[in-house]
Write a protein that holds these residues in place. Sequence first.
Motif, mmCIF file in Angstrom:
data_model
loop_
_atom_site.group_PDB
_atom_site.id
_atom_site.type_symbol
_atom_site.label_atom_id
_atom_site.label_comp_id
_atom_site.label_asym_id
_atom_site.label_seq_id
_atom_site.Cartn_x
_atom_site.Cartn_y
_atom_site.Cartn_z
ATOM 1 N N THR A 116 0.640 -1.171 0.290
ATOM 2 C CA THR A 116 -0.088 -0.372 -0.222
ATOM 3 C C THR A 116 0.767 1.218 -0.112
ATOM 4 O O THR A 116 0.683 2.350 0.132
ATOM 5 N N ASP A 117 2.022 1.348 0.748
ATOM 6 C CA ASP A 117 3.732 2.505 0.217
ATOM 7 C C ASP A 117 3.188 2.715 -1.437
ATOM 8 O O ASP A 117 2.971 2.390 -2.259
ATOM 9 N N GLY A 168 -0.402 0.515 -4.045
ATOM 10 C CA GLY A 168 -0.215 1.564 -3.709
ATOM 11 C C GLY A 168 0.521 2.207 -5.053
ATOM 12 O O GLY A 168 -0.367 2.579 -5.792
ATOM 13 N N ALA A 204 3.526 -3.060 -5.772
ATOM 14 C CA ALA A 204 2.037 -1.675 -5.521
ATOM 15 C C ALA A 204 1.323 -1.797 -6.305
ATOM 16 O O ALA A 204 -0.181 -0.993 -6.126
#
Length: 269
Positions: free
Chosen positions: A67-68, A92, A88
């Motif tokens: 989720t970054d 993300g 991601a």
Amino acid sequence: MRTIGIATILLASAAAATAQHAAHQHAPISAEVRAAVQNPQRSDVNRQRDEYRHPAETLSFFGVKPTDTVVEFSPGGGWYTEILAPLAKGKGRYVALVSARGVASTEKMLADKQAWFGATTVATVDGANGTSTVPAGSADVVLTFRNVHNLLMNDDPAVAGRTFAAFYAMLKAGGTLGVVDHRLPESMDSALEKKSGYIKRSTVVRLAEAAGFKLAGESEVNANPKDTHDHPGGVWTLPPTFALKDVDRAKYAAVGESDRFTLKFVKPK
């Protein structure tokens, strides 16, 4: 009694620090990170480097999550991009951070694998003045793998510090800067940082702390005790470059890739 009490406190503090370091060394690998590393779509050539680069352990140590918003500085041919972008995808955001002259090649690298990588972004950084097109305070993680030595080899000695300042600006408070690079032993001549491809751990710590970062941990996961750090063609003597071509190739192949430090910094909240 007072002396014993102080000694007990000091021993407890040392034990806590040791435990914290051990926790960093052996961070659990999430199923998502493991799957991204084991994805069969990764090129065979890149997968062969896993034994030296330990991507699952390294990303877990840095605390990277699907989720970054992850910014990768100077991804080059995309070795780590093949792991980070799919990790991601849909959850993300992956951002490739390059100089202006690297935009075209990076956009092509990402476009060629768009179906696999999903939506990605190319941003620029100008080391001459420390500015970037990444919005301030937008990144959860900034990662740079074997690139800080290039900053130090620049003709302008201020480029490295200004680039670290740009990393600091783009990160959220509490965000992580992860650095992996070729280790120059502290006892060796610092002048080698300008030509060998090896750099001192203390140099990176100095650059990061000057930008405002705090050292949060370090891992020896990418260490290589076989590396003597004094090769005739610098770090590029070793695989995968083999700068000397067939000269002593078997010798350098037996060493493997370079000895590397792995440092985790945080932007204070």
